[in-house]
Design an enzyme around this catalytic site. Structure first.
Site, PDB file in Angstrom:
ATOM      1  N   GLY A 267       5.625 -48.343  40.298  1.00  0.00           N
ATOM      2  CA  GLY A 267       7.063 -47.655  39.429  1.00  0.00           C
ATOM      3  C   GLY A 267       7.073 -48.791  37.693  1.00  0.00           C
ATOM      4  N   GLU A 304      16.258 -49.659  37.143  1.00  0.00           N
ATOM      5  CA  GLU A 304      15.536 -50.620  36.748  1.00  0.00           C
ATOM      6  C   GLU A 304      17.310 -51.316  35.930  1.00  0.00           C
ATOM      7  OE1 GLU A 304      13.247 -51.965  38.640  1.00  0.00           O
ATOM      8  OE2 GLU A 304      12.232 -49.964  38.394  1.00  0.00           O
ATOM      9  N   GLU A 326      17.651 -50.632  47.520  1.00  0.00           N
ATOM     10  CA  GLU A 326      17.103 -49.680  46.151  1.00  0.00           C
ATOM     11  C   GLU A 326      17.792 -48.071  47.195  1.00  0.00           C
ATOM     12  OE1 GLU A 326      14.995 -49.879  44.495  1.00  0.00           O
ATOM     13  OE2 GLU A 326      14.254 -51.901  44.714  1.00  0.00           O
TER      14      GLU A 326
END
Ligand code: 0A1
Ligand code: ZN
Length: 857
Positions: A267, A304, A326
């Site tokens: 992504g 991000e 994550e």
């Protein structure tokens, strides 16, 4: 490359227990790039320092590199060797400056790892182990270095040169070339290195941080795409503010750059101050992006950005700790998105993703704990388990500790580990110390794989909770987990409850005395999806209908309706007499409830997917599931025709608007369109085509196209052709055109996807396109599992063709074939045959080898 037949060549497992701190550190690195798509020369000057007392040589990872020169302290080095791609240099002292020169070919880099060409751009992707494809380096996350980077390139082709940190110099050179120098003051692991060069144009803005510093923001895209970047910019600024407000975390550099590229394996990527994005998570305007796309753009931009603290300032010691950054960052982006719009709908969507992607993983041959114990290829571990279950684990900590202690724990974690590479254990210990709670049993969530089952029953005046955890590959006889269950007991007569409680289930069985009024209460359990578990109850369809109308927890209300639908569908698939009426009544009541948010209604009245129905069965029967679901859908459509009609018209908008209310209205209206089409097949084409033609936004247009693509209406071909013609120059929209056809329930879907495989716009070189066709088709349960095995063959053919080009993306296509145990014997055989064919292919990548060999199990 390896030969699967030859056991000696089978790739090795890397084990968590084998972790050893690095022998050599690299406090500083200076990189010089002479950039060119055909041949880029990379000169790297590493200051290396021996760590601890040992006499081991310096070992610099490399993948596909051969050194043009190796120098130590200014002189040609002696005695170096190449071992399995790595450069091994014996060094006598404790400190040295090692300089290597290599040449790489970005335009030949089809794996999209390391330095590669995308469109006219040159860009990098280094996580997890791509930096070793650029230069020789100890490519592991616990080696943190200060980077100084100089780039030289042709100015006309590559007018913009971006790196990590701050721009510290630039200038013109002879022969139409120019240079730029970037310095990143924050030591970072190699996986966070990035550069981008090309003809890019910026949407610029600024953000003033909580301590008053101004940050220059830029989103870089092709010039024509500039008008599609405002939503991403708004999301970036909102994320920066949110991280200050909720976590007290401020941005730490003067610049923050985002670049959108067309060819990208994942992504997006959180490289320090230079995020690189798959363009589908940046570009959005009403004509080309759906509301879901808008949400995904904001969610990924936030994700991000949040990595700047959870990932970059505090990074991972080794890749087994991947969920440290994550899981935590997904939890943070989920909370951010919940705060931007409807928290209830966001939670429903997150749970839907978890159930669709993670539960099957946890129940299959690729199951692994959120902190795995071993891997062959780390790229295979960027999974729903690491990301989404990892986020659920952090969410449980948040519920158990409460928001205040959780925040104290996060502060302690960030402060204590800032500038270092940490472990999951470090995170849990910080939470433990800050809250004063013993999290010993909670740690099992990090080590035990599999989705726990909780059985909740009411016997007389006692609520009985029982838990069990299934075996998973390599793990049997598991210990009981600590499962936080939010629950409430409803009084059926008043429709209310006496307050929600948080029950911590920490034993295999627990009996809880109910405060007795005598009448049997209705149990609302796992409210807000407080734990990532499967819940089984003895609730009747009356109980579920009651909760679907009265539960004050929106997730509980949604869940009750889903369970009611599932019970009905599973009974029908088993061939039992299925009474549709309770579902029809419950859906009718929900539609009629004006107090509910239309966005929520749109979710609540949707039937569970065919795949999710399959997940409830011991043996998946794709045709029977499709028939049962269609029968219930048609009955809902017919019985509630007036209400669908009313919902459709009540939520029509004069013109496009982007607001939570307008999004909710579009959602409900398009769900209603689906039901209207199911109920009146003859008029469905005209209705959907009218919407398709009149739509002023992609949400409405693609919903209408999806409805048409699924059916046999005369308007179908014109709509597909019209859509293609309108968007043929927009790859992100053409992806939708591919996947809409791949998702179709029509009988000719397999021949259609075969034809699309040969369409001039299909390419194995763009991961989005591969996913749009092969990935989407593999989620079409009815046709992927066609009884003759043709669907399996189609997927395996594409996977095998892709593997030599892009092994990471090829390996991601494999898991649907690994679910063979869930199907009948004939399908099992066909699926296994494809797995064996894949495994026998010469030159198979270790990415695909790992997935295929584990899947055959
Ligand atoms: N860290 C990124 C995910 C990511 C991982 C590997 C990649 O390599 C192709 C790219 C991106 C994230 O969590 O967004
Ligand atoms: Zn991430």
């Amino acid at each position: 490359m390896l030969d699967a037949q030859n056991a000696a060549a089978a790739p090795a497992f890397i084990r968590r227990e084998d972790y050893r701190p690095p022998d050599w550190l690299v406090p500083d690195i200076a990189l010089d790039f002479d950039l060119d798509a055909v041949r880029t020369r990379v000169t790297a000057r590493l200051t290396v320092v021996r760590q601890g007392a040992h006499d081991r040589p310096l070992r610099l990872d490399g993948d596909g590199l051969s050194p043009l020169s190796v120098r130590v302290d200014g002189a040609d080095a002696a005695g170096w060797s190449l071992e399995a791609g790595a450069l091994v240099i014996p060094l006598s002292g404790d400190r040295a400056v090692v300089e290597t020169v290599v040449e790489i070919a970005p335009d030949k880099n089809t794996q999209l790892m390391g330095l590669y060409a995308s469109g006219g751009l040159l860009c990098t992707q280094c996580e997890a182990e791509g930096f070793r494809r650029i230069t020789f380096f100890p490519d592991r996350p616990d080696v943190l270095s200060r980077y100084q980077v100089r780039m030289t390139a042709d100015k006309a082709r590559y007018p913009v040169l971006l790196g990590n940190g701050d721009l510290t110099g630039s200038g013109d050179l002879e022969g139409g070339r120019h240079w730029a120098a970037w310095t990143d003051p924050f030591p970072k692991p190699s996986y966070l290195f990035a550069l981008v060069a090309g003809q890019l144009f910026a949407n610029r803005d600024t953000f003033v941080t909580m301590s008053g510093k101004t940050v220059d923001l830029a989103i870089w895209v092709a010039e024509a795409d500039l008008p599609k970047t405002q939503h991403a910019m708004d999301a970036l600024k909102a994320s920066m503010k949110w991280d200050e407000d909720v976590y007290g975390r401020e941005y730490d550099l003067g610049q923050f750059n985002i670049v959108a590229v067309a060819d990208f394996n994942f992504g997006a990527m959180e490289n320090k101050s230079l995020n690189v994005f798959n363009s589908r998570y940046i570009l959005a305007d009403p004509d080309t992006a759906t509301d879901l796309d808008y949400d995904a753009v904001a969610g990924v931009v936030a994700h991000e950005y949040f990595h700047n603290w959870s990932g970059n300032r505090v990074t991972c010691r080794d890749w087994f700790q991947l969920s440290l950054k994550e899981g935590f960052t997904v939890f943070r982006d989920q909370c951010f998105s919940a705060d931007q719009g409807s928290a209830a709908v966001k939670r429903i969507e997150d749970v839907r993703v978890l159930r669709a992607a993670q539960f099957p993983e946890d129940g299959g041959p690729l199951a692994h704990p959120i902190r795995p114990d071993s891997y062959i290829e780390i790229s295979n571990f960027y999974t729903a388990t690491i990301y989404n279950k990892g986020a659920e684990v952090i969410r449980m900590l948040h519920s158990i500790l409460g928001p205040e202690d959780f925040r104290k724990g996060a502060d302690l974690y960030f402060d204590r580990y800032d500038g270092t590479a940490a472990t999951c254990e470090d995170f849990v210990r910080a939470m433990e110390e800050a809250s004063g709670r013993d999290l010993t049993q909670f740690r099992l969530w990090y080590s035990q794989a599999g989705t726990p089952k909780v059985r909740a029953t009411i016997e007389g005046d006692t609520l009985i909770l029982e838990q069990s955890l299934p075996n998973t590959p390599g793990q049997t006889n598991k210990q009981p987990m600590l499962i936080p269950l939010r629950l409430a007991l409803f009084d059926r007569a008043t429709g209310t409850h006496a307050g929600e409680q948080l029950e911590l289930l920490d034993t295999p069985r627990k009996a809880i005395k109910l405060p007795g009024s005598g009448t049997r209460p209705v149990l609302s359990i796992n409210r807000g999806f407080s734990a990532p578990v499967l819940v089984e109850t003895d609730r009747t369809s009356d109980d579920l209908a009651f909760l679907s109308a009265h539960d004050d927890d929106p997730f509980g209300r949604y869940e009750a309706m889903q369970q009611l639908m599932l019970d009905t569908l599973v009974a029908a698939v088993r061939g039992e007499q299925a009474d549709h009426q309770p579902v029809i009544t419950a859906v009718g009541n929900t539609l009629a409830n004006n107090a509910l948010d239309p966005a929520f209604i749109g979710e609540a009245v949707l039937l569970p997917s065919e795949a999710f129905i399959g997940d409830q069965m011991d043996r998946v029967d794709p045709e029977a599931i499709h028939r049962a679901r269609e029968a219930l859908r048609t009955d809902l459509a017919t019985a509630l025709a007036g209400q669908w009609e009313a919902a459709y018209h009540a939520h029509a908008a004069a013109r496009f608007e982007y607001s939570p209310e307008a999004k909710g209205a579009r959602r409900l209206r398009n769900v209603a369109l689906g039901y209207l089409a199911a109920g009146r097949a003859d008029e469905a084409g005209a209705l959907a085509f009218a919407q398709f033609e009149a739509a002023d936004n992609m949400t409405d247009r693609i919903a209408a196209l999806g409805t048409l693509a699924n059916g046999g209406a005369a308007e179908r071909a014109a709509a597909l052709a019209g859509f293609y013609a309108r968007y043929k120059d927009n790859p992100l929209v053409i992806d939708k055109w591919f996947s809409t056809q791949a998702f179709s329930a029509r009988a000719d879907t397999l021949s259609a996807v075969r034809a699309l495989r040969d369409h001039p716009d299909f390419t194995l070189h763009n991961p989005n396109r591969v996913r749009a066709l092969a990935g989407a088709f593999s989620m079409n349960q009815l046709h992927f599992h066609s009884a003759d095995g043709a669907g399996y063959r189609f997927l395996a053919d594409i996977l095998l063709a892709l593997d030599p080009i892009n092994p990471q993306t090829a390996a991601k296509l494999l898991p649907p074939l690994g679910r063979w145990r869930r199907f009948d014997e004939s399908r099992q055989k066909l699926m296994r045959a494809e797995l064996e064919r894949i495994l026998a292919a010469p030159g198979l990548s270790k990415d695909v080898f790992e997935q295929a060999s584990k899947s055959l199990g």
